[in-house]
Write a protein that holds these residues in place. Structure first.
Motif, mmCIF file in Angstrom:
data_model
loop_
_atom_site.group_PDB
_atom_site.id
_atom_site.type_symbol
_atom_site.label_atom_id
_atom_site.label_comp_id
_atom_site.label_asym_id
_atom_site.label_seq_id
_atom_site.Cartn_x
_atom_site.Cartn_y
_atom_site.Cartn_z
ATOM 1 N N MET A 1 0.882 -1.083 -0.758
ATOM 2 C CA MET A 1 -0.466 0.131 0.100
ATOM 3 C C MET A 1 0.903 1.476 -0.133
ATOM 4 N N ALA A 2 0.706 2.532 -1.333
ATOM 5 C CA ALA A 2 1.319 3.479 -0.860
ATOM 6 C C ALA A 2 1.924 4.120 1.033
ATOM 7 N N ARG A 3 2.542 4.546 0.962
ATOM 8 C CA ARG A 3 2.017 5.538 1.701
ATOM 9 C C ARG A 3 1.132 7.017 1.716
ATOM 10 N N GLU A 4 1.059 7.436 2.701
ATOM 11 C CA GLU A 4 0.080 8.482 2.076
ATOM 12 C C GLU A 4 1.312 10.078 2.695
ATOM 13 N N ARG A 5 0.970 11.170 1.211
ATOM 14 C CA ARG A 5 1.753 12.125 1.592
ATOM 15 C C ARG A 5 1.911 12.671 2.863
ATOM 16 N N ALA A 6 3.252 13.312 3.038
ATOM 17 C CA ALA A 6 3.644 13.927 4.537
ATOM 18 C C ALA A 6 2.702 15.439 4.152
ATOM 19 N N THR A 7 2.578 15.702 5.415
ATOM 20 C CA THR A 7 1.903 16.916 6.284
ATOM 21 C C THR A 7 2.248 18.028 6.642
ATOM 22 N N ALA A 8 3.695 17.100 6.972
ATOM 23 C CA ALA A 8 4.714 18.024 7.581
ATOM 24 C C ALA A 8 6.320 18.412 6.891
ATOM 25 N N LEU A 9 6.989 18.770 6.909
ATOM 26 C CA LEU A 9 7.887 18.799 7.005
ATOM 27 C C LEU A 9 9.179 19.718 8.050
ATOM 28 N N LEU A 10 10.186 18.202 8.370
ATOM 29 C CA LEU A 10 11.398 18.109 8.964
ATOM 30 C C LEU A 10 12.465 18.952 7.899
ATOM 31 N N ILE A 11 13.202 19.940 8.189
ATOM 32 C CA ILE A 11 14.553 19.824 7.811
ATOM 33 C C ILE A 11 15.898 20.506 7.848
ATOM 34 N N ASP A 12 16.793 19.624 7.301
ATOM 35 C CA ASP A 12 18.280 19.597 8.440
ATOM 36 C C ASP A 12 18.911 21.187 7.923
ATOM 37 N N PHE A 13 20.060 22.080 8.846
ATOM 38 C CA PHE A 13 20.337 23.555 8.682
ATOM 39 C C PHE A 13 22.042 23.082 7.648
ATOM 40 N N ASP A 14 23.409 22.645 8.034
ATOM 41 C CA ASP A 14 24.032 21.931 7.732
ATOM 42 C C ASP A 14 23.798 21.052 6.666
ATOM 43 N N ALA A 162 3.410 18.872 15.644
ATOM 44 C CA ALA A 162 1.702 19.181 16.559
ATOM 45 C C ALA A 162 1.521 18.014 14.889
ATOM 46 N N THR A 163 2.382 17.139 14.690
ATOM 47 C CA THR A 163 1.929 16.023 13.427
ATOM 48 C C THR A 163 2.729 14.674 13.919
ATOM 49 N N PRO A 164 1.621 13.777 13.346
ATOM 50 C CA PRO A 164 2.356 11.800 13.882
ATOM 51 C C PRO A 164 3.519 12.260 13.108
ATOM 52 N N PRO A 165 4.776 11.363 13.796
ATOM 53 C CA PRO A 165 5.796 10.714 13.058
ATOM 54 C C PRO A 165 5.527 10.582 11.353
#
Length: 206
Positions: A1-14, A162-165
């Motif tokens: 089953m395809a994974r649902e698209r993400a609803t939040a982004l966590l992005i690295d800095f360096d 405030a988003t599930p992993p």
């Protein structure tokens, strides 16, 4: 089953949003008669780096320890401190394509977090680079007391967003951080450069 698209982004800095010009450190090392790469080698050695990443010592104390380690090489403590101070004046450079992507994602209503192993200088760096208002949350390892790739780090980041992993997309250039995020249940992508932005847009729900 395809994974649902993400609803939040966590992005690295360096390595993702912020780039470093290696010629800056090289220029300081030449000016002070230091061996090539020694500034980064000392600062990034794990026994020196790890305490500052979890807030056990300050950025200033970290740099003081680097200067102490350099002193035998330059023969003078004051000169070693001057070399470190000159090196530290450089704050790195923002990748304009990545910043435009972050702003595009937020404008579309997707929350964006900055997820970084950093020191207590992070807020000052963000201000100096004009990034103070570009994130919904900033997850700084030295503030929360745990660093990537620990599962607890990613749990804290998801709580801040405030988003599930399972609905958070994490982007980092370090394989260990990407692996750690996946263990914690996040979608994770190893950053290879701006060519990856097309994939990231497709992976986000906006």
């Amino acid at each position: 089953m395809a994974r649902e698209r993400a609803t939040a982004l966590l992005i690295d800095f360096d390595g993702v949003l912020r780039r470093w010009d290696p010629t800056v450190a090289a220029r300081v090392e030449r000016a002070y008669g230091l061996s090539d790469g020694v500034l980064g080698e000392i600062a990034m050695s794990w026994d020196v780096l790890q305490p500052v990443l979890v807030g056990k010592v300050s950025h200033a104390e970290w740099m003081s320890s680097v200067a102490d380690a350099l002193t035998p090489s330059v023969g003078d403590a004051g000169r070693a401190r001057a070399a470190v101070a000159e090196w530290q004046r450089y704050r790195g450079e923002v990748d304009p394509e990545v910043l435009a992507f972050v702003r595009e994602v937020r404008a579309a209503g997707v929350p964006v977090g900055l997820g970084t192993n950093a020191t207590d200088q992070l807020d000052a760096d963000l201000a100096a680079l004009g990034l103070t208002d570009d994130f919904d949350v900033v997850v700084n390892s030295s503030v929360i007391g745990v660093h990537k790739p620990a599962k607890e780090y990613f749990q804290a980041a998801c709580e801040a967003l405030a988003t599930p992993p399972a609905r958070v997309l994490f982007v980092d250039d370090e394989p260990r951080a990407v692996a750690g995020a996946r263990v914690a249940g996040l979608s994770a992508h190893r950053w290879g450069g701006p060519a990856d932005l097309r994939y990231l847009r497709a992976a986000l729900a906006y």
